[in-house]
Write a protein that holds these residues in place. Structure first.
Motif, PDB file in Angstrom:
ATOM      1  N   VAL A 272       0.867  -1.186   0.000  1.00 17.40           N
ATOM      2  CA  VAL A 272       0.000   0.000   0.000  1.00 17.40           C
ATOM      3  C   VAL A 272       0.903   1.235   0.000  1.00 17.40           C
ATOM      4  O   VAL A 272       1.791   1.353   0.849  1.00 17.40           O
ATOM      5  CB  VAL A 272      -0.911   0.037   1.247  1.00 17.40           C
ATOM      6  CG1 VAL A 272      -1.891   1.205   1.150  1.00 17.40           C
ATOM      7  CG2 VAL A 272      -1.633  -1.289   1.416  1.00 17.40           C
ATOM      8  N   HIS A 273       0.686   2.138  -0.953  1.00 14.14           N
ATOM      9  CA  HIS A 273       1.477   3.370  -0.968  1.00 14.14           C
ATOM     10  C   HIS A 273       0.582   4.542  -0.597  1.00 14.14           C
ATOM     11  O   HIS A 273      -0.479   4.745  -1.177  1.00 14.14           O
ATOM     12  CB  HIS A 273       2.104   3.622  -2.331  1.00 14.14           C
ATOM     13  CG  HIS A 273       2.926   4.878  -2.358  1.00 14.14           C
ATOM     14  ND1 HIS A 273       2.511   6.031  -3.008  1.00 14.14           N
ATOM     15  CD2 HIS A 273       4.119   5.181  -1.784  1.00 14.14           C
ATOM     16  CE1 HIS A 273       3.432   6.978  -2.845  1.00 14.14           C
ATOM     17  NE2 HIS A 273       4.407   6.491  -2.114  1.00 14.14           N
ATOM     18  N   VAL A 274       1.043   5.323   0.381  1.00 15.18           N
ATOM     19  CA  VAL A 274       0.308   6.509   0.838  1.00 15.18           C
ATOM     20  C   VAL A 274       1.237   7.707   0.723  1.00 15.18           C
ATOM     21  O   VAL A 274       2.251   7.779   1.422  1.00 15.18           O
ATOM     22  CB  VAL A 274      -0.169   6.351   2.299  1.00 15.18           C
ATOM     23  CG1 VAL A 274      -0.939   7.600   2.733  1.00 15.18           C
ATOM     24  CG2 VAL A 274      -1.038   5.098   2.441  1.00 15.18           C
ATOM     25  N   ARG A 275       0.916   8.625  -0.159  1.00 15.52           N
ATOM     26  CA  ARG A 275       1.728   9.842  -0.290  1.00 15.52           C
ATOM     27  C   ARG A 275       0.914  11.031   0.181  1.00 15.52           C
ATOM     28  O   ARG A 275      -0.203  11.245  -0.265  1.00 15.52           O
ATOM     29  CB  ARG A 275       2.163  10.061  -1.740  1.00 15.52           C
ATOM     30  CG  ARG A 275       3.054  11.298  -1.895  1.00 15.52           C
ATOM     31  CD  ARG A 275       3.708  11.340  -3.234  1.00 15.52           C
ATOM     32  NE  ARG A 275       4.531  12.527  -3.411  1.00 15.52           N
ATOM     33  CZ  ARG A 275       5.242  12.782  -4.495  1.00 15.52           C
ATOM     34  NH1 ARG A 275       5.217  11.928  -5.504  1.00 15.52           N
ATOM     35  NH2 ARG A 275       5.955  13.881  -4.589  1.00 15.52           N
ATOM     36  N   VAL A 315       2.105  -1.139   4.446  1.00 10.27           N
ATOM     37  CA  VAL A 315       2.003   0.256   4.028  1.00 10.27           C
ATOM     38  C   VAL A 315       3.374   0.909   4.021  1.00 10.27           C
ATOM     39  O   VAL A 315       4.127   0.817   4.995  1.00 10.27           O
ATOM     40  CB  VAL A 315       1.071   1.043   4.983  1.00 10.27           C
ATOM     41  CG1 VAL A 315       0.940   2.491   4.523  1.00 10.27           C
ATOM     42  CG2 VAL A 315      -0.309   0.375   5.052  1.00 10.27           C
ATOM     43  N   VAL A 316       3.707   1.591   2.910  1.00 11.43           N
ATOM     44  CA  VAL A 316       4.878   2.468   2.851  1.00 11.43           C
ATOM     45  C   VAL A 316       4.370   3.878   2.597  1.00 11.43           C
ATOM     46  O   VAL A 316       3.410   4.081   1.863  1.00 11.43           O
ATOM     47  CB  VAL A 316       5.881   2.040   1.760  1.00 11.43           C
ATOM     48  CG1 VAL A 316       6.439   0.665   2.044  1.00 11.43           C
ATOM     49  CG2 VAL A 316       5.237   2.066   0.372  1.00 11.43           C
ATOM     50  N   SER A 317       5.028   4.860   3.225  1.00 11.73           N
ATOM     51  CA  SER A 317       4.482   6.215   3.149  1.00 11.73           C
ATOM     52  C   SER A 317       5.529   7.252   3.536  1.00 11.73           C
ATOM     53  O   SER A 317       6.503   6.951   4.252  1.00 11.73           O
ATOM     54  CB  SER A 317       3.273   6.336   4.087  1.00 11.73           C
ATOM     55  OG  SER A 317       2.763   7.652   4.093  1.00 11.73           O
ATOM     56  N   TYR A 357      -1.938   8.486  -5.926  1.00 15.14           N
ATOM     57  CA  TYR A 357      -1.596   9.195  -7.148  1.00 15.14           C
ATOM     58  C   TYR A 357      -0.075   9.306  -7.268  1.00 15.14           C
ATOM     59  O   TYR A 357       0.665   9.132  -6.309  1.00 15.14           O
ATOM     60  CB  TYR A 357      -2.206  10.598  -7.122  1.00 15.14           C
ATOM     61  CG  TYR A 357      -3.717  10.623  -7.078  1.00 15.14           C
ATOM     62  CD1 TYR A 357      -4.473  10.107  -8.126  1.00 15.14           C
ATOM     63  CD2 TYR A 357      -4.389  11.154  -5.983  1.00 15.14           C
ATOM     64  CE1 TYR A 357      -5.859  10.124  -8.090  1.00 15.14           C
ATOM     65  CE2 TYR A 357      -5.784  11.191  -5.936  1.00 15.14           C
ATOM     66  CZ  TYR A 357      -6.511  10.676  -6.991  1.00 15.14           C
ATOM     67  OH  TYR A 357      -7.880  10.695  -6.944  1.00 15.14           O
ATOM     68  N   GLY A 358       0.398   9.620  -8.456  1.00 19.06           N
ATOM     69  CA  GLY A 358       1.808   9.924  -8.630  1.00 19.06           C
ATOM     70  C   GLY A 358       2.612   8.818  -9.287  1.00 19.06           C
ATOM     71  O   GLY A 358       2.230   7.637  -9.290  1.00 19.06           O
ATOM     72  N   THR A 359       3.757   9.216  -9.844  1.00 17.96           N
ATOM     73  CA  THR A 359       4.601   8.279 -10.575  1.00 17.96           C
ATOM     74  C   THR A 359       5.307   7.291  -9.650  1.00 17.96           C
ATOM     75  O   THR A 359       5.503   6.132 -10.009  1.00 17.96           O
ATOM     76  CB  THR A 359       5.656   9.050 -11.390  1.00 17.96           C
ATOM     77  OG1 THR A 359       6.401   9.910 -10.514  1.00 17.96           O
ATOM     78  CG2 THR A 359       5.000   9.897 -12.464  1.00 17.96           C
ATOM     79  N   PHE A 360       5.704   7.730  -8.464  1.00 18.07           N
ATOM     80  CA  PHE A 360       6.398   6.830  -7.529  1.00 18.07           C
ATOM     81  C   PHE A 360       5.499   5.646  -7.192  1.00 18.07           C
ATOM     82  O   PHE A 360       5.928   4.485  -7.226  1.00 18.07           O
ATOM     83  CB  PHE A 360       6.785   7.592  -6.262  1.00 18.07           C
ATOM     84  CG  PHE A 360       7.599   6.792  -5.279  1.00 18.07           C
ATOM     85  CD1 PHE A 360       8.979   6.910  -5.251  1.00 18.07           C
ATOM     86  CD2 PHE A 360       6.994   5.923  -4.379  1.00 18.07           C
ATOM     87  CE1 PHE A 360       9.746   6.166  -4.353  1.00 18.07           C
ATOM     88  CE2 PHE A 360       7.744   5.192  -3.476  1.00 18.07           C
ATOM     89  CZ  PHE A 360       9.122   5.310  -3.465  1.00 18.07           C
TER      90      PHE A 360
END
Length: 404
Positions: A272-275, A315-317, A357-360
Motif C-alpha cells: 500500500v502506498h500513501v503519499r 504500508v509504505v508512506s 496518485y503519482g509516478t512513484f
C-alpha cells in the motif's frame, strides 16, 4: 550404436536447424526478444553449443509448420488500413496506439550520423523512472537512437544496477535537438511506422523512422503503454543488492509479530502506498483534487479481502504517523523506512498493490506482480489512467465527492 561424438554432432545439427526455425518462423515480437539478447551492441553473432542444445529442447515444443503455407500466410496476413489523414493524434485521444506484430529494426546506437532522442530529466525518482522507461519504449517500439542526460543516469544508477542506456555526449549525439512533447513525437513515429508498413510486404521495417533529433521536454509516463509492456519494464529496473536487501529486512521487521518472513509465510502480501506530505498543494493546483483519505484505502482493503485468502497489507508512506493513526489494524502494518528507494523496492516485492496518485506509487506497483488498484477519479483534469485497459488494473472508489 552412435558414439558420444556422433550424438553431439547430431544434437548440434538439430539445434542449428531449430535456430533457423526460430529466425524464420517465430512471431516478430518473440524473435525480436531473442535477437536483441544475442545481437546487443552489434557484436558478432555467436551461439554456443549449450545454447544450440537448449534451442533443440525449445524446438521440440514448437508446433510443426508448413513452410510454404507459413510464408504465404505472412504475406497475406492482416495489413494496416490505408492511412487516413489525419490519423487520431495521441495528443487528441490521450492514448498511445501501436502496431502489434510490427518489428522496427533498431538503428545502431554507435551510428553517430543518425538522429537521436533525449528526454527531460527533471523530477525525483518516480519521474525519472517514468521518463527513462518512456524513452526506452521509443527504441523498443520504433528502433530510434536514444540517450539519457547525466543527472538522470546518476540518480537511477544509485539504486538500479542495470541503467545501460547511453549517456548523451557531444561526440556521438551531435547537433541541437528540436523540442517536442512525448505525445507529438510518439505520433510522428507511429505515423512513420504505419506508412512504412503499408509500403512493404514484410513485418520488419528496416529504414530509420526519424530524420531529425528531438528532445522531449515534458514528463512522459504513459501508464497504458507501461502496463502493456510490464514484463519489459521489469527488465529495465533491477534494484541494487543493498537496496533490495534492506527492503526485505524492512518487510521482515514488520512481519515479526506474525512470526513470518517475506520468504516464509502462508498469506499474500498487498503493498500500500500513501503519499501525503507534499502532495496536497500539488494535487489541488494541477487537478483540483484533495488528498486521498481513509475511505479510499478501506475500500481498497475490502477489494482484496473479497478476492484473496487472508491478505496482509504492508504500508509504505512519507507520512507513517498518519498511516498508523488512520490505517493500522491487525492485518495492516506500516513499514518504518526513511529511504524512498527501499520503499519502492518493498512495493515491487508485493503480490498485489494499492496505489495512490503519482509516478512513484505507479512505478513501485508496476515493478511488482499481480493486481493494481488506483483511485477512481472521473475528474477530467486527471487523465493519467484514462486509457488504461488492463485486466490487472482496477479503479476503486475514493469514497468521497472528489472522485467525480
Amino acid at each position: 550404436m552412435a558414439t558420444i561424438g556422433e550424438k553431439r554432432t547430431l544434437t548440434l545439427g538439430l539445434g542449428f536447424l531449430c535456430l533457423v526455425y526460430v529466425l524464420l518462423f517465430l512471431k516478430p515480437s518473440d524473435k525480436h526478444l531473442w535477437l536483441t539478447k544475442h545481437l546487443a551492441n552489434n557484436t558478432v553473432f555467436q551461439v554456443s553449443s549449450t545454447e544450440l542444445e537448449n534451442l533443440l529442447v525449445t524446438c521440440r515444443s514448437l508446433p510443426i509448420l508448413n513452410t510454404t503455407a507459413s510464408r504465404t500466410n505472412e504475406q497475406a496476413g492482416p495489413r494496416p488500413s490505408p492511412l487516413k489523414d489525419p490519423l487520431p493524434l495521441p495528443s487528441q485521444s490521450g492514448c498511445f496506439p501501436y502496431l502489434s506484430g510490427l518489428y522496427v529494426q533498431p538503428v545502431p546506437e554507435h551510428d553517430c550520423d543518425q538522429p537521436y532522442v533525449t528526454v527531460n530529466q527533471a523530477g525525483r525518482l518516480g519521474n525519472k523512472m517514468c521518463q527513462y522507461a518512456s524513452l526506452y519504449l521509443l527504441r523498443h517500439l520504433f528502433g530510434v537512437r536514444v540517450s539519457t542526460l547525466d543527472e538522470m543516469h546518476a540518480t537511477l544508477d544509485k539504486f538500479f544496477k542495470n541503467i545501460v542506456m547511453p549517456i548523451k555526449n557531444p561526440s556521438c549525439f551531435m547537433g541541437k535537438a528540436k523540442s517536442i512533447s512525448y505525445m507529438d513525437l510518439y505520433d510522428k513515429l507511429y505515423r512513420a511506422a504505419a506508412q512504412a508498413w503499408t509500403n512493404t510486404t514484410s513485418s520488419v521495417i528496416k529504414e530509420p523512422l526519424l530524420d531529425t533529433s528531438y528532445h522531449v521536454y515534458d514528463y512522459p509516463g504513459p501508464r497504458d503503454l507501461f502496463l502493456e509492456h510490464r514484463k519489459l519494464t521489469h527488465t529495465l529496473f533491477k534494484f541494487r543488492d543493498e537496496v533490495m536487501k534492506n527492503a526485505v529486512q524492512n518487510i521482515n521487521n514488520a512481519l515479526m509479530s506474525f512470526n513470518a518472513t517475506y520468504h516464509q509465510r502462508d498469506f499474500p502480501i498487498v503493498t500500500v502506498h500513501v503519499r501525503r506530505t507534499d502532495y496536497e498543494g500539488h494535487m489541488k493546483m494541477l487537478f483540483n483534487l484533495t488528498q486521498l483519505g481513509k475511505l479510499y484505502y478501506t475500500n481498497a482493503f475490502e477489494f482484496y479481502k473479497k478476492r484473496l485468502k487472508r491478505p496482509l497489507f504492508l504500508v509504505v508512506s512519507d507520512d507513517p504517523k498518519w498511516c498508523r493513526e488512520n490505517l493500522q489494524a491487525k492485518d495492516v502494518l506500516v513499514i518504518a523506512s526513511e529511504v524512498p528507494a527501499e520503499d519502492m523496492a518493498a512495493m515491487s516485492l508485493g503480490d498485489h498493490h494499492i496505489t495512490s496518485y503519482g509516478t512513484f506509487s505507479f512505478m513501485g506497483a508496476l515493478l511488482g506482480k499481480g493486481n493494481i488498484t488506483h483511485p477512481l477519479t472521473t475528474n477530467p483534469r486527471y487523465r493519467f489512467v484514462r486509457c488504461v485497459d488492463s485486466p490487472v488494473f482496477h479503479r476503486v472508489p475514493r469514497g468521497d465527492k472528489q472522485e467525480y
